[in-house]
Each structure stands twice: as C-alpha cells, then as structure tokens.
Design an enzyme around this catalytic site. Structure first.
Site, short mmCIF file in Angstrom:
data_model
loop_
_atom_site.label_atom_id
_atom_site.label_comp_id
_atom_site.label_asym_id
_atom_site.label_seq_id
_atom_site.Cartn_x
_atom_site.Cartn_y
_atom_site.Cartn_z
N LYS A 13 19.90 -31.86 22.23
CA LYS A 13 20.43 -30.84 21.31
C LYS A 13 20.65 -31.42 19.91
O LYS A 13 20.25 -30.83 18.91
CB LYS A 13 21.76 -30.26 21.84
CG LYS A 13 21.68 -29.72 23.26
CD LYS A 13 23.03 -29.20 23.76
CE LYS A 13 24.13 -30.23 23.83
NZ LYS A 13 23.91 -31.29 24.86
N ARG A 88 31.54 -24.54 25.16
CA ARG A 88 31.31 -25.27 26.41
C ARG A 88 32.05 -24.64 27.58
O ARG A 88 31.93 -25.13 28.70
CB ARG A 88 31.82 -26.69 26.24
CG ARG A 88 30.75 -27.73 25.99
CD ARG A 88 31.48 -29.01 25.68
NE ARG A 88 30.79 -30.18 26.05
CZ ARG A 88 30.05 -30.91 25.19
NH1 ARG A 88 29.88 -30.52 23.97
NH2 ARG A 88 29.50 -32.02 25.61
N ARG A 127 20.62 -44.46 25.06
CA ARG A 127 20.90 -44.09 23.66
C ARG A 127 21.67 -45.21 22.96
O ARG A 127 22.58 -45.81 23.53
CB ARG A 127 21.72 -42.80 23.61
CG ARG A 127 22.20 -42.50 22.19
CD ARG A 127 22.70 -41.10 22.00
NE ARG A 127 23.74 -40.72 22.92
CZ ARG A 127 24.19 -39.47 23.05
NH1 ARG A 127 23.67 -38.51 22.33
NH2 ARG A 127 25.13 -39.20 23.91
N ARG A 160 27.63 -45.69 23.20
CA ARG A 160 28.86 -44.89 23.21
C ARG A 160 29.62 -45.14 24.51
O ARG A 160 29.00 -45.25 25.57
CB ARG A 160 28.49 -43.40 23.12
CG ARG A 160 28.60 -42.84 21.73
CD ARG A 160 27.96 -41.48 21.58
NE ARG A 160 28.42 -40.44 22.51
CZ ARG A 160 28.03 -39.17 22.45
NH1 ARG A 160 27.20 -38.78 21.51
NH2 ARG A 160 28.46 -38.27 23.32
N ARG A 171 30.16 -36.43 33.08
CA ARG A 171 29.85 -35.41 32.07
C ARG A 171 28.89 -34.36 32.63
O ARG A 171 29.02 -33.16 32.34
CB ARG A 171 29.24 -36.06 30.82
CG ARG A 171 30.28 -36.77 29.97
CD ARG A 171 29.66 -37.75 29.00
NE ARG A 171 28.81 -37.12 27.99
CZ ARG A 171 27.94 -37.80 27.25
NH1 ARG A 171 27.79 -39.10 27.41
NH2 ARG A 171 27.22 -37.17 26.35
P1 AP5 Z 1 20.67 -36.25 21.89
O1 AP5 Z 1 19.84 -35.43 20.98
O2 AP5 Z 1 21.78 -37.05 21.30
O3 AP5 Z 1 21.20 -35.35 23.10
P2 AP5 Z 1 22.38 -34.29 23.15
O4 AP5 Z 1 21.93 -33.13 23.96
O5 AP5 Z 1 22.87 -33.99 21.77
O6 AP5 Z 1 23.42 -35.14 23.97
P3 AP5 Z 1 24.94 -35.52 23.69
O7 AP5 Z 1 25.31 -36.61 24.64
O8 AP5 Z 1 25.18 -35.84 22.25
O9 AP5 Z 1 25.61 -34.20 24.06
P4 AP5 Z 1 26.94 -33.95 24.74
O10 AP5 Z 1 26.92 -32.49 24.71
O11 AP5 Z 1 27.26 -34.52 26.03
O12 AP5 Z 1 27.96 -34.78 23.82
P5 AP5 Z 1 28.85 -34.33 22.60
O13 AP5 Z 1 28.73 -35.36 21.58
O14 AP5 Z 1 28.63 -32.90 22.26
O15 AP5 Z 1 19.67 -37.23 22.70
C1 AP5 Z 1 20.14 -38.17 23.65
C2 AP5 Z 1 19.22 -39.41 23.63
O16 AP5 Z 1 17.90 -39.06 24.04
C3 AP5 Z 1 19.06 -40.05 22.25
O17 AP5 Z 1 18.97 -41.44 22.43
C4 AP5 Z 1 17.73 -39.51 21.70
O18 AP5 Z 1 17.12 -40.44 20.87
C5 AP5 Z 1 16.94 -39.28 22.99
N1 AP5 Z 1 16.12 -38.04 22.96
C6 AP5 Z 1 16.48 -36.84 22.43
N2 AP5 Z 1 15.53 -35.92 22.66
C7 AP5 Z 1 14.54 -36.57 23.36
C8 AP5 Z 1 13.29 -36.14 23.91
N3 AP5 Z 1 12.89 -34.87 23.82
N4 AP5 Z 1 12.56 -37.04 24.57
C9 AP5 Z 1 12.97 -38.34 24.70
N5 AP5 Z 1 14.14 -38.80 24.21
C10 AP5 Z 1 14.93 -37.92 23.55
O19 AP5 Z 1 30.31 -34.38 23.27
C11 AP5 Z 1 30.94 -35.59 23.61
C12 AP5 Z 1 32.32 -35.30 24.17
O20 AP5 Z 1 33.15 -34.64 23.17
C13 AP5 Z 1 32.39 -34.38 25.39
O21 AP5 Z 1 32.14 -35.06 26.59
C14 AP5 Z 1 33.82 -33.84 25.27
O22 AP5 Z 1 34.75 -34.81 25.69
C15 AP5 Z 1 33.99 -33.66 23.77
N6 AP5 Z 1 33.57 -32.32 23.32
C16 AP5 Z 1 32.56 -32.04 22.46
N7 AP5 Z 1 32.43 -30.73 22.28
C17 AP5 Z 1 33.38 -30.14 23.03
C18 AP5 Z 1 33.73 -28.78 23.30
N8 AP5 Z 1 33.07 -27.76 22.74
N9 AP5 Z 1 34.77 -28.55 24.15
C19 AP5 Z 1 35.46 -29.56 24.71
N10 AP5 Z 1 35.16 -30.87 24.54
C20 AP5 Z 1 34.13 -31.15 23.70
#
Ligand code: AP5
Length: 226
Positions: A13, A88, A127, A160, A171
């Site tokens: 995403k 979420r 990552r 991370r 997660r």
């Molecule tokens: P990346 O693009 O970073 O993936 P992503 O879907 O954004 O994954 P995240 O881990 O960032 O999402 P998340 O939703 O768990 O975490 P968030 O930060 O929102 O890609 C991942 C890796 O793959 C990278 O290395 C990239 O290079 C590679 N890649 C990408 N696309 C690729 C492809 N097509 N092919 C190959 N490789 C690829 O949340 C973190 C924490 O914050 C949560 O656990 C929670 O504690 C809190 N939080 C955040 N938002 C909320 C909310 N709304 N409510 C409550 N708690 C929240």
C-alpha cells in the site's frame, strides 16, 4: 480523487501510495507514518502508542480518528488524498464517514490489495527503512545500491521493530480479526475495486493506472480532481 488503500500489512500500500500521490498531486496520508513520526519525536501521543505499535496491536480508534480528522481538514487535502492504513476497523470507517460529512465530501474509491499471507511475511521481514528519510527498500525485492545504506540520502537502513517475524504474524492476525471486514463494508456500498497485491510493484502500478483510467472515463469529476 479521495482514495483508501486497503489490504494486509506488506500488501504494498505504502509503495503504491507514494507513486499515486506524485502522479495525482494529492497528499499520501499514512496513519502508520504519522504514528512513527510521533514516536520518533517522543511526543505525548508517540509515548502513548509506542508499545501497541511495537507489539503489532492497533492503536485505539478514538486516537487515530482524531489524528486523521485533523489531517483531512488541512488545505492540501481539499482536492483529494490517499489514505493508507486507515480505516482499520468498522468504527474507524464510520468515524471517517462522519468526518468527511462535516467537510462536505466523501470517499470516491477503495482499492483492495488482495495479497497472500506468505507474500506479506516475505516482504515485511525483508523490508529495510532509512533512519533519516524514511525511504523503503527490500533486501531482495528492491535492494539498495549499497547494502545497508539509503540510495537517496545515504542514511542507515534498519528493520522496523514490528517487522520482526513474530510481530508480523500478530499483525496479520489482527488484520484478519479487525480489518478484513472492511472489504465487505466497502463492497456493499459499491466503492471497492480490487488489484492483486502479489504482483511485482511495477505490475501493480500498471493495474492501478488502468483502473483509474476506466474510473475517470466513467466519472469525469474524478479527472478534474473534484
Ligand atoms: P509496503 O509498501 O511498505 O507495504 P504496506 O502495505 O504499506 O505495509 P505496512 O507494513 O507499511 O503496512 P501496515 O498496514 O501493517 O503498517 P502501518 O505502517 O500502516 O511494502 C512492504 C515491503 O515490500 C517493502 O520492503 C517494499 O519495498 C516491498 N514491496 C512493496 N510492494 C512490492 C511488490 N509489489 N513486490 C515486491 N515487493 C514489494 O501500521 C503500523 C502500525 O501502526 C500498526 O500495526 C498499528 O499499530 C498502528 N496503526 C497504523 N494505522 C492504524 C490505524 N488506522 N488504527 C490503529 N492502529 C494503526
């Protein structure tokens, strides 16, 4: 265009949101990035959420809703925005509707990144993030030119805390328990579109470009950034 990117951790995403935000000239709003920035600053909010984020648990709905409502009322979000990692929970989705109603607007589309658990785990455990500028790399899928160093600012790359394997499993479980229900929620109101998150990043991007071309043809208001 007012978009939500929905999908499990590691679906890609954030990677796609950055590309789309640049192409459409609209802000990328990632609740994960906002919370990490607060944690880095040791702000009262950062201190409050640190342990939850580290353990892969969700931050309480009221906290995230307040953060997002404030961000959406900023001038740069009036023309459009990309929400990444929010909502979420069903409560967050209802809260978002309310916040947008007060701003006299609504979500146009929700893009669901349908991604398998094995792919998510491989991506998150590999990552690496730049300590200085926050750029994302992957040790095999998108490796930096020099191992351990950011291509853009030469900052140090790190894993991370919540990308350690046990936390990644947690997660994914939290996603199934609390977030996956949003797929049906947005399907029922006709906003949901789906792409395969398992594809390589440039293929996902090509799918998204095709999807937006179709949507803009069907709804010219999207083209004008309304
Ligand atoms: P990346 O693009 O970073 O993936 P992503 O879907 O954004 O994954 P995240 O881990 O960032 O999402 P998340 O939703 O768990 O975490 P968030 O930060 O929102 O890609 C991942 C890796 O793959 C990278 O290395 C990239 O290079 C590679 N890649 C990408 N696309 C690729 C492809 N097509 N092919 C190959 N490789 C690829 O949340 C973190 C924490 O914050 C949560 O656990 C929670 O504690 C809190 N939080 C955040 N938002 C909320 C909310 N709304 N409510 C409550 N708690 C929240």
């Amino acid at each position: 265009m007012k978009l939500i990117l929905l999908g499990p951790p590691g679906a890609g995403k954030g990677t796609q949101a950055k590309l789309l935000a640049k192409k459409e000239s609209i802000p990328h709003i990632s609740t994960g990035d906002i919370l990490r920035e607060q944690m880095q600053k040791d702000s009262p909010l950062g201190v409050k959420v640190r342990q939850l984020v580290k353990n892969g648990e969700l931050v309480p709905d009221n906290i995230v809703l307040e953060v997002v409502a404030n961000r959406l009322s900023a001038a740069d979000a009036h023309k459009g925005f990309i929400l990444d990692g929010f909502p979420r929970t069903l409560k967050q989705a209802d809260g978002l509707n309310e916040a947008l109603k007060t701003l006299n607007t609504a979500i146009d589309l929700v893009i669901y990144f349908n991604t398998s658990a094995d792919v998510s785990i491989q991506r998150l455990c590999g990552r690496r993030v730049c300590k200085k500028c926050g750029a994302n790399f992957h040790i095999t899928n998108m490796p930096p030119k020099k191992e351990g160093l950011c291509d853009f600012c030469q900052g140090e790359l790190y894993l991370r805390d919540d990308d350690k394997k046990d936390t990644v499993q947690r997660r994914l479980q939290v996603y199934q328990e609390q977030t996956a229900a949003l797929i049906d929620y947005y399907r029922k109101n006709g906003k949901l579109r789906e792409v395969s998150g398992d594809l390589e990043a440039d293929k996902v991007n090509a799918e998204l470009q095709k999807l937006f071309s179709r949507e803009k043809l069907a709804n010219p208001a999207l083209k004008n950034g309304e």
